[in-house]
Design an enzyme around this catalytic site. Structure first.
Site, PDB file in Angstrom:
ATOM      1  N   HIS A  72       0.841  -1.205   0.000  1.00  0.00           N
ATOM      2  CA  HIS A  72       0.000   0.000   0.000  1.00  0.00           C
ATOM      3  C   HIS A  72       0.875   1.255   0.000  1.00  0.00           C
ATOM      4  O   HIS A  72       2.076   1.187   0.245  1.00  0.00           O
ATOM      5  CB  HIS A  72      -0.974  -0.036   1.185  1.00  0.00           C
ATOM      6  CG  HIS A  72      -0.306  -0.185   2.518  1.00  0.00           C
ATOM      7  ND1 HIS A  72       0.131  -1.396   3.017  1.00  0.00           N
ATOM      8  CD2 HIS A  72       0.009   0.721   3.470  1.00  0.00           C
ATOM      9  CE1 HIS A  72       0.681  -1.219   4.209  1.00  0.00           C
ATOM     10  NE2 HIS A  72       0.622   0.060   4.506  1.00  0.00           N
ATOM     11  N   TYR A 200      -4.723   5.931  11.282  1.00  0.00           N
ATOM     12  CA  TYR A 200      -4.542   6.385  12.661  1.00  0.00           C
ATOM     13  C   TYR A 200      -5.613   7.444  12.913  1.00  0.00           C
ATOM     14  O   TYR A 200      -5.752   8.378  12.113  1.00  0.00           O
ATOM     15  CB  TYR A 200      -3.181   7.061  12.849  1.00  0.00           C
ATOM     16  CG  TYR A 200      -1.955   6.171  12.698  1.00  0.00           C
ATOM     17  CD1 TYR A 200      -1.725   5.114  13.564  1.00  0.00           C
ATOM     18  CD2 TYR A 200      -0.995   6.428  11.720  1.00  0.00           C
ATOM     19  CE1 TYR A 200      -0.585   4.320  13.452  1.00  0.00           C
ATOM     20  CE2 TYR A 200       0.151   5.651  11.597  1.00  0.00           C
ATOM     21  CZ  TYR A 200       0.346   4.595  12.463  1.00  0.00           C
ATOM     22  OH  TYR A 200       1.482   3.820  12.353  1.00  0.00           O
ATOM     23  N   PRO A 292       4.184   1.589  19.707  1.00  0.00           N
ATOM     24  CA  PRO A 292       3.830   1.045  18.391  1.00  0.00           C
ATOM     25  C   PRO A 292       3.372   2.088  17.364  1.00  0.00           C
ATOM     26  O   PRO A 292       3.340   1.786  16.178  1.00  0.00           O
ATOM     27  CB  PRO A 292       2.705   0.042  18.707  1.00  0.00           C
ATOM     28  CG  PRO A 292       2.212   0.394  20.068  1.00  0.00           C
ATOM     29  CD  PRO A 292       3.336   1.049  20.788  1.00  0.00           C
ATOM     30  N   LYS A 296       7.456   0.791  14.205  1.00  0.00           N
ATOM     31  CA  LYS A 296       8.911   0.661  14.030  1.00  0.00           C
ATOM     32  C   LYS A 296       9.546  -0.550  14.715  1.00  0.00           C
ATOM     33  O   LYS A 296      10.666  -0.929  14.371  1.00  0.00           O
ATOM     34  CB  LYS A 296       9.610   1.930  14.555  1.00  0.00           C
ATOM     35  CG  LYS A 296       9.371   3.160  13.705  1.00  0.00           C
ATOM     36  CD  LYS A 296      10.055   3.033  12.367  1.00  0.00           C
ATOM     37  CE  LYS A 296       9.710   4.152  11.425  1.00  0.00           C
ATOM     38  NZ  LYS A 296       9.626   3.741  10.031  1.00  0.00           N
ATOM     39  N   TYR A 383       8.726   7.542   8.123  1.00  0.00           N
ATOM     40  CA  TYR A 383       7.724   6.475   8.228  1.00  0.00           C
ATOM     41  C   TYR A 383       8.123   5.295   7.333  1.00  0.00           C
ATOM     42  O   TYR A 383       8.012   4.129   7.726  1.00  0.00           O
ATOM     43  CB  TYR A 383       6.337   7.009   7.854  1.00  0.00           C
ATOM     44  CG  TYR A 383       5.212   6.063   8.214  1.00  0.00           C
ATOM     45  CD1 TYR A 383       4.852   5.867   9.545  1.00  0.00           C
ATOM     46  CD2 TYR A 383       4.517   5.352   7.238  1.00  0.00           C
ATOM     47  CE1 TYR A 383       3.838   4.992   9.896  1.00  0.00           C
ATOM     48  CE2 TYR A 383       3.497   4.476   7.574  1.00  0.00           C
ATOM     49  CZ  TYR A 383       3.154   4.296   8.905  1.00  0.00           C
ATOM     50  OH  TYR A 383       2.155   3.426   9.251  1.00  0.00           O
TER      51      TYR A 383
END
Ligand code: RFL
Ligand code: PHB
Length: 390
Positions: A72, A200, A292, A296, A383
């Protein structure tokens, strides 16, 4: 028994290290405290950086991941009262992400170790490293009531946060840095179709996350107080709270169903340095924990193993340079991820003692991210995962 590398811990870090070393002709054994079934029942990470995908592929365990994993472009951020924001790693970092569960990776690693005849000893009790400062370190453990000894050249401590490896490093050598957060995540796994993308959600009621494992397996989390008891969260209550934290158009698309797993994890940042003591090298959660948010932890375990396997293989080819630099190199990446995970945790969670100023500063930060291409590039670069050092 004598091997070149004795590995403590058969989680993703230990099994991957074993797999990479074995393929390079470095013999090793893995000592795991729990049963294989227990290790495979742990539901944890789900998001891989592209660098991790490439390490797994080159270790010969990419086949099922490439077939079943979901590639994705990044991750959404939903923020009540504001427009949706997307961390577009493909656009700004040139790399997609992969959703593929840690449970599957561990299964793939066990299968690969079995196929190559790799030695993974489970239910090994009282595993203890010895003589770490000498030329001939060894491991002792008990199995079926009998004490065994394995002589090795090096020992890899891949035994997670609660393992034995870190604890044998003298306090005069080991420096630890820790930050505890005043909340945890309550996670639920359900056999329901997930949202198309990972999201998120930042909300006045607290943080929430919609993630995925496969087309019929979803993973959701909600921020919860540290004293939360799982018994107090029957499925109906969980789904209602989760949906309350997402914008209505996303909440309406969340498909609910019976949970098949429910667990609580407190959030913590922790770094132990150096990641080496004599002939003992730490890798993965044994040396560091990140919250979390930012996904990572597993990726760091994989990058540590990449650096450590390269260093050990180079040693057996006559070059000790990487081994000498292992701790510094790994820690640079660890601190980068620790900083990023801390920052994203601060941005997205509700803190019990937060002030109006904290809230307004966070809103301003999101607005800046949404407006600034520079800020988005920086966020996406981190990220998606920084490149490995040569
Ligand atoms: P593990 O997985 O803890 O494995 C360590 C193994 O060592 C064994 N062991 C021992 N063996 C022998 N002797 C002893 N004395 C021993 N003590 C322990 C244990 O039984 C175990 O099998 O550590 P490893 O291999 O370093 O792997 C680290 C990852 O598991 C961890 O960083 C991630 O799961 C963190 N994490 C996430 N990471 C990501 O990259 N992406 C994510 O999306 C993500 N989501 C998460 C997460 C962790 C979570 N929890 C539960 C903490 C989501 C959650 C909720
Ligand atoms: C997960 O799928 O379990 C997951 C995804 C993203 C995170 C943490 C966990 O940041």
């Amino acid at each position: 028994m004598r091997v070149q590398v004795g590995i403590i811990g058969g989680g993703p870090a230990g099994l991957l290290l074993s797999q990479i070393l074995h393929r390079a002709g470095v013999d090793n054994v893995v000592l795991e405290a729990r049963s294989r079934a227990y290790v495979l029942s742990r539901i944890r990470a789900g998001v891989l950086e592209w660098g991790s995908v490439e390490v797994l592929r080159s270790a010969g365990i990419g086949e099922r991941m490439d077939r079943e994993g979901h590639v994705h472009d990044g991750t959404g951020i939903a923020w009540s009262g504001r427009g949706r924001f997307f961390i577009d790693t493909r656009k700004y970092a040139g790399k997609p992400m992969m959703a593929y569960g840690q449970t599957n990776i561990t299964e793939d690693l066990f299968a690969a170790r079995d196929a190559m005849g790799g030695l993974v000893i489970d239910e090994a009790e009282d595993v203890t490293p010895h003589e770490l400062n000498g030329e001939r370190p060894y491991l002792s453990y008990r199995k079926h009531g009998e004490t065994q000894r394995i002589d090795c050249d090096f020992i890899a401590g891949c035994d997670g946060f609660h393992g034995v490896s870190r604890s044998v490093i003298p306090a005069s050598v080991l420096h630890t840095v820790e930050k505890l957060y005043p909340f945890g995540w309550l996670g639920v796994l359900s056999e329901t179709p997930p949202l198309e993308e990972i999201v998120y959600a930042r909300h006045a009621r607290g943080f929430a996350l919609a993630s995925q494992r496969n087309p019929m397996l979803s993973r959701y989390y909600i921020q919860c107080p540290l004293d939360t008891q799982i018994e107090d969260w029957p499925d109906d209550k969980f789904w209602a709270e989760l949906k309350a934290r997402f914008p209505p158009e996303l909440a309406d698309r969340i498909v609910t169903g019976p949970s098949i797993e429910k667990s609580i994890a407190p959030l913590r940042s922790f770094v132990a340095e150096p990641m080496r003591y004599g002939r003992l090298f730490l890798a993965g959660d044994a040396a560091h924990i990140v919250p979390p948010t930012g996904a990572k932890g597993l990726n760091l375990a994989i990058s540590d193993v990449f650096y450590l396997s390269r260093a050990l293989i180079a040693h057996y080819r006559g070059n000790d340079g990487y081994l000498e630099r292992y701790s510094d190199m790994a820690l640079r990446r660890v601190w980068g991820a620790a900083r990023f995970s801390w920052w994203l945790t601060l941005l997205l969670h509700r803190f019990p003692d937060q002030t109006e100023f904290d809230e307004r500063a966070r809103e301003s930060e999101l607005d800046y991210l949404a407006r600034s291409e520079h800020a988005q590039r920086s966020l996406c670069e981190q990220y998606a995962g920084l490149p490995f050092e040569d």
